[in-house]
Design an enzyme around this catalytic site. Sequence first.
Site, PDB file in Angstrom:
ATOM      1  N   ARG A 275       0.858  -1.177   0.000  1.00  0.00           N
ATOM      2  CA  ARG A 275       0.000   0.000   0.000  1.00  0.00           C
ATOM      3  C   ARG A 275       0.904   1.240   0.000  1.00  0.00           C
ATOM      4  O   ARG A 275       1.473   1.609   1.017  1.00  0.00           O
ATOM      5  CB  ARG A 275      -0.876  -0.023   1.263  1.00  0.00           C
ATOM      6  CG  ARG A 275      -1.981   1.007   1.297  1.00  0.00           C
ATOM      7  CD  ARG A 275      -2.499   1.155   2.717  1.00  0.00           C
ATOM      8  NE  ARG A 275      -1.560   1.936   3.531  1.00  0.00           N
ATOM      9  CZ  ARG A 275      -1.297   1.704   4.816  1.00  0.00           C
ATOM     10  NH1 ARG A 275      -1.836   0.692   5.436  1.00  0.00           N
ATOM     11  NH2 ARG A 275      -0.460   2.487   5.460  1.00  0.00           N
ATOM     12  N   HIS A 279      -3.042   4.656   4.955  1.00  0.00           N
ATOM     13  CA  HIS A 279      -4.213   3.780   5.093  1.00  0.00           C
ATOM     14  C   HIS A 279      -5.473   4.461   4.558  1.00  0.00           C
ATOM     15  O   HIS A 279      -6.233   3.883   3.783  1.00  0.00           O
ATOM     16  CB  HIS A 279      -4.385   3.403   6.566  1.00  0.00           C
ATOM     17  CG  HIS A 279      -5.625   2.621   6.861  1.00  0.00           C
ATOM     18  ND1 HIS A 279      -5.810   1.335   6.396  1.00  0.00           N
ATOM     19  CD2 HIS A 279      -6.745   2.947   7.563  1.00  0.00           C
ATOM     20  CE1 HIS A 279      -6.992   0.894   6.806  1.00  0.00           C
ATOM     21  NE2 HIS A 279      -7.580   1.853   7.507  1.00  0.00           N
ATOM     22  N   TYR A 288       4.758   5.014  11.376  1.00  0.00           N
ATOM     23  CA  TYR A 288       4.996   3.577  11.556  1.00  0.00           C
ATOM     24  C   TYR A 288       5.784   2.917  10.422  1.00  0.00           C
ATOM     25  O   TYR A 288       6.051   1.728  10.468  1.00  0.00           O
ATOM     26  CB  TYR A 288       3.668   2.826  11.755  1.00  0.00           C
ATOM     27  CG  TYR A 288       2.648   3.026  10.648  1.00  0.00           C
ATOM     28  CD1 TYR A 288       2.674   2.270   9.480  1.00  0.00           C
ATOM     29  CD2 TYR A 288       1.637   3.976  10.781  1.00  0.00           C
ATOM     30  CE1 TYR A 288       1.738   2.440   8.484  1.00  0.00           C
ATOM     31  CE2 TYR A 288       0.691   4.163   9.789  1.00  0.00           C
ATOM     32  CZ  TYR A 288       0.736   3.380   8.638  1.00  0.00           C
ATOM     33  OH  TYR A 288      -0.200   3.563   7.651  1.00  0.00           O
TER      34      TYR A 288
END
Length: 376
Positions: A275, A279, A288
């Site tokens: 990805r 998100h 992260y």
Amino acid sequence: MTTQAEHPASSAAAPADPAGLLPAAEPVAFLDDDGSPAPEHRRGRYREPDLALLREAYSRMVVGRRFDAQATALTKQGRLAVYPSSRGQEACQVGSVLALRPTDWLFPTYRDTMALVTRDIDAVEALTLLRGNWHCGYDPHATRTAPQCTPLATHLPHAAGLAYAARRKGEDTVVMALVGDGGTSEGDFHEALNFAAIFAAPVVFLVQNNQYAISVPLSDQTAAASLADKGIGYGVPGVRVDGNDPVAVLAVLTDAVETARSGAGPVLVEADTYRVEPHTNADDDTRYREHDEVETWKHRDPVDRLDAYLRANDALSDDDVSAAGARAETLVDDLRTRMAGDPDADPRELFAHVFAEPTSQLREQAGWLAAELGET
């Protein structure tokens, strides 16, 4: 008394050796990162798709990527409530649809809007759920596409059930059920695999392993060697594929669909992909994951890899690339125009089509809304 018809899997041929259910040590791949042919052993037993299908996949991925970018922009403009980008996952989004017949069913998640557009669902209707003005913008029965599922993996038992029902009716329908790596940690995933295996339901479970369940890396989700390994516990064969290799994705998914349609039962496919975007528009992915990680995966870009491969085989010209780009711009121009105005939403529709007979709680909540609207 339980009949043979109720348990059709008892006559299905299962691999005698449980090791036959396990994926190969390396994901199936036809292309290296630069689009050149991968070593022959990486292809395994899979047949290469014909060039016409690969050309169609290329065009669809170009359109899908442009649509994805436009949807992201609409979110920033306040025209969508939220949009989970699937940039970087184009091979999975497009390949999952092109492997199906029009009469087959697709069960998508909230991140699979690109797959809906690939299935020729109207782009505005595909975004209606994410706009927040209706439960689902398209007709699931007419499009053979279930509503996008936001709760993780809760649609998978539905997919297995529909596939089993179609088999009981004597149809040759196959169901493609999409799920992310995070969804494999949910009980619904395991229940769906178990049910599908017992009843030989013709369903392909495609796990798009994009390495993160929001901010949780795969290493913190599972101790299994791979997500495809999870099938062995249910008697479901597992396959790993390079999810950024469009040739391999089409080869594996086409084979999996044929296997399911033949009556051999479900197949679990894990596509290793990434990805590229956060998100959703509400996510700060820099908290992260490292910038270098994202850049590394960008060099494995599925669109660029297929572009290079088709050009090397004299199957893609500059005119073809321009035509795909023009097709994409036509779609997003229409999308921008039709998304420019505010939706005509009736808040009372919140309570429509939730239950055939509204519950007492829903009736009470509908009453509160009516009071707010001055209707009582």
